[in-house]
Design a protein around this motif. Structure first.
Motif, PDB file in Angstrom:
ATOM      1  N   ARG A   1       0.846  -1.193   0.000  1.00 24.05           N
ATOM      2  CA  ARG A   1       0.000   0.000   0.000  1.00 24.05           C
ATOM      3  C   ARG A   1       0.878   1.238   0.000  1.00 24.05           C
ATOM      4  O   ARG A   1       1.544   1.535   1.004  1.00 24.05           O
ATOM      5  CB  ARG A   1      -0.909  -0.013   1.223  1.00 24.05           C
ATOM      6  CG  ARG A   1      -1.912  -1.170   1.225  1.00 24.05           C
ATOM      7  CD  ARG A   1      -2.748  -1.161   2.483  1.00 24.05           C
ATOM      8  NE  ARG A   1      -3.758  -2.207   2.467  1.00 24.05           N
ATOM      9  CZ  ARG A   1      -4.613  -2.441   3.460  1.00 24.05           C
ATOM     10  NH1 ARG A   1      -4.569  -1.692   4.547  1.00 24.05           N
ATOM     11  NH2 ARG A   1      -5.496  -3.415   3.359  1.00 24.05           N
TER      12      ARG A   1
ATOM     13  N   ALA B   1      -3.238  -2.145  -6.031  1.00 22.71           N
ATOM     14  CA  ALA B   1      -3.667  -3.525  -5.787  1.00 22.71           C
ATOM     15  C   ALA B   1      -4.224  -4.173  -7.046  1.00 22.71           C
ATOM     16  O   ALA B   1      -3.953  -5.347  -7.331  1.00 22.71           O
ATOM     17  CB  ALA B   1      -4.710  -3.563  -4.669  1.00 22.71           C
TER      18      ALA B   1
ATOM     19  N   PRO C   1      -5.105  -5.781  -0.558  1.00 21.39           N
ATOM     20  CA  PRO C   1      -3.652  -5.826  -0.436  1.00 21.39           C
ATOM     21  C   PRO C   1      -3.204  -6.512   0.830  1.00 21.39           C
ATOM     22  O   PRO C   1      -2.081  -6.991   0.908  1.00 21.39           O
ATOM     23  CB  PRO C   1      -3.256  -4.342  -0.436  1.00 21.39           C
ATOM     24  CG  PRO C   1      -4.408  -3.628  -1.061  1.00 21.39           C
ATOM     25  CD  PRO C   1      -5.622  -4.418  -0.688  1.00 21.39           C
TER      26      PRO C   1
END
Length: 615
Positions: free
Chosen positions: A226, A243, A285
């Motif tokens: 992230r 993602a 994610p």
């Protein structure tokens, strides 16, 4: 304009050199203009496959009409050297820019959108670039971006060209499917461009690593990072964009590069929430990625216990790629080559807490001898630790992958400067059901990783060993894991005093000559302290002793050779704890039975003495 003659060209200045060739600033004397001239290194030029691929660069680029693709002028061969000339861009490559730190998100998205346009043009023409990376993106004044190096581009209908031991592309930006099968399509370029976007936003690679093995398993296993957690200036709405672009399965990524660029632009426009990318929804994610499962490799006679393997991790494209190769594979960019370093992830306190990628080397015998069909493997573990007055403890739960032991949970204790976990599993050794003792021994490193050994040993003489690295990938929600502070204290067993080097003297009662040997022994115990495995070993022999109720027991079945034939050997015995207790144990006495099958059939009782000779 002076320079080294090269046919009709004068070579003025070397701009860059990579794994395939060199790029020069050159003067075209026939047309009287300065160009960028790329030539293959001599040993590559002699390879007909490389020649075919190099010439294809000109054909591929010539068919493309996009302002963000550097046009090709000429291609040919001079003095046995293949070359291609293209427009010389007076600017810098994106990698050099990133080396100075992450880009402003708006600037990063602006550059990526231009490259997305170039790739979209290529994909519509049936071409795949296959080497999208910052060093292949040139920036002219005002950040006008160019995509270069279509030397490894190919039509979707072409046969992939790779020579032995060579993979086309750069490891840090390669999509998972390229490591698994070698197949690439437009979605592989989308994945690579997302890697570049992440690197622009954060200054770091999404899946860093020092070896090809580490990078390969990260691309195939680790959840997408992230960027908003890496850098506060990146809006949270960019996380689902990354993602989706880095989804493990091609079908889950954006359908086109321009849709990737559009989603990134919306993430800047609406930074407080997900922008709703036009492509399919990406994976969470934080969620672990499930891998293809493969049955454990079959046991081999006298080859030891194979500690489970995930063959897909190392079946890399273009067979023969060495998994320990350093990440230096690169083709020559138009700008001078640069290197990238990425910041190490530092674990939060308490230590050993987070999501970790466990990378196991191909297993060997305990003493380092080879194992048949041994391959590296990997797994993802969620770990939570706590430190109490009696020491630090941790609980690890498997998230994905089948590397390491076949259990879902491990309990670690910090003993001296190492984290140690001992676990048991029922498996087969020499086709006989047995109890396998699995032991992790890890030491913390300054970069937040943990490294050490992972062993498996059975009372029936099978054994194996791997080196192990636990790489911390992200934080963990500790509330989802049991509290290790509630574990009962570890009990120190008196059997742990049996360690070091020992000389064995085994005397048979049927008159057979005594047998002597020097062994190294390591004792590992369960946290409860009531059961232990003491494993005596030397290159040609193993003596596994199981400790419980104050006594070590020998119960092994193995195979040997006699008169040129394989025989079965069975050995049983009892070795009581010395009294009074010794620390370390200097003398261990035992008594047992020995049996060999035909053609050298024999049965005999024996007495055995283990005398300590050193640490």
């Amino acid at each position: 304009m002076e320079g080294t003659p090269f046919g009709r060209y004068q070579l003025i200045e070397l701009l860059g050199r990579g794994g395939m060739g060199e790029v020069w600033r050159a003067h075209d004397t026939e047309i009287d203009r300065v160009v960028a001239l790329k030539m293959l290194l001599p040993h590559f030029a002699r390879d007909p496959d490389y020649e075919t691929r190099f010439r294809r660069e000109a054909r591929a680029a010539a068919r493309l009409d996009d302002p963000h693709i550097v046009p090709i002028y000429d291609v040919g061969e001079i003095d046995g050297r293949l070359y291609v000339t293209m427009r010389l861009i007076n600017g810098t490559d994106l990698q050099t820019l990133i080396n100075n730190g992450p880009l402003d998100p708006g600037r990063a998205v602006y550059i990526i959108a231009q490259i997305a346009s170039a790739l979209h043009t290529a994909h519509q023409a049936g071409l795949i670039h296959r080497d999208v990376k910052p060093s292949n993106i040139l920036l002219a004044p005002n950040d006008f971006a160019y995509l270069i190096d279509f030397g490894i581009a190919r039509a979707t209908t072409d046969t992939a060209l790779t020579s032995a031991n060579t993979t086309i592309g750069t490891w840090a930006y390669m999509a998972p499917e390229r490591f698994r099968t070698g197949e690439s399509g437009p979605s592989s370029d989308i994945y690579a461009l997302t890697c570049v976007l992440y690197q622009c936003l954060t200054g770091n690679l999404p899946f860093p690593g020092d070896t090809l093995e580490q990078v390969a398993v990260s691309h195939m296993m680790m959840p997408p990072p992230r960027p908003s957690q890496e850098l506060a200036t990146v809006p949270a709405a960019m996380d689902p964009v990354i993602a989706t672009g880095l989804a493990k399965e091609p079908a889950q990524r954006f359908p086109t590069t321009v849709e990737l660029a559009g989603a990134a632009h919306r993430a800047l426009t609406y930074p407080s929430g997900p922008p709703g990318p036009s492509g399919p929804p990406g994976p969470d994610p934080a969620a672990p990625t499930q891998l293809w499962q493969q049955p454990p490799a079959p046991r081999k006679k006298r080859t030891g216990l194979i500690l489970t393997a995930l063959a897909a991790v190392v079946l890399l494209v273009a067979g023969g790629v060495v998994a320990t190769a350093a990440l230096t594979k690169d083709d020559a960019p138009t700008a001078a080559p640069t290197t990238t370093t990425s910041a190490s992830v530092v674990p939060e306190t308490p230590p050993f807490t987070g999501i970790y990628q466990a990378v196991f080397s191909a297993p060997t015998l305990i003493d380092g001898g080879p194992l048949d069909d041994a391959k590296p493997s990997t797994a993802m573990w969620a770990v939570r630790s706590a430190c109490r007055p009696d020491g630090c403890v941790a609980i690890a739960e498997r998230q994905s992958g089948d590397g390491g032991p076949p259990m879902a949970k491990l309990e670690f204790d910090r003993i001296n400067d190492r984290w140690v976990a001992v676990a048991l599993a029922a498996e087969k050794c020499h086709d006989i059901a047995d109890e396998i003792w699995y032991v992790f021994t890890l030491r913390e490193r300054p970069n937040g990783s943990l490294t050490g050994d992972y062993t498996g040993a059975a009372g029936n003489s099978c054994s194996g060993r791997s080196t192990l690295t636990f790489n911390r990938t992200t934080d963990v929600d500790v509330d989802t894991l049991p509290d290790p502070a509630e574990l009962p204290p570890r009990v120190v067993s008196p059997a742990e005093a049996l360690h070091g080097t020992y000389r064995s003297t085994r005397t048979f009662r049927n008159g057979v000559a005594p047998i002597q040997g020097d062994y190294t022994v390591k004792t590992d115990c369960l946290r409860t302290g009531d059961r232990c495995m003491s494993y005596f070993h030397k290159p040609e022999d193993f003596r596994p002793l199981l400790f419980t109720n104050g006594t070590w027991s020998l119960n092994s079945q193995s195979e040997g050779m006699c008169d040129g034939k394989v025989i079965k050997i069975t050995a049983t015995g009892q070795y009581p704890m010395p009294q009074p207790a010794q620390k370390p144990i200097n003398l261990l006495l035992g008594h047992g039975n020995w049996e060999e099958s035909a053609p050298c059939a024999m049965t005999s009782e024996f007495d055995e003495t283990f005398t300590r000779t050193g640490d």
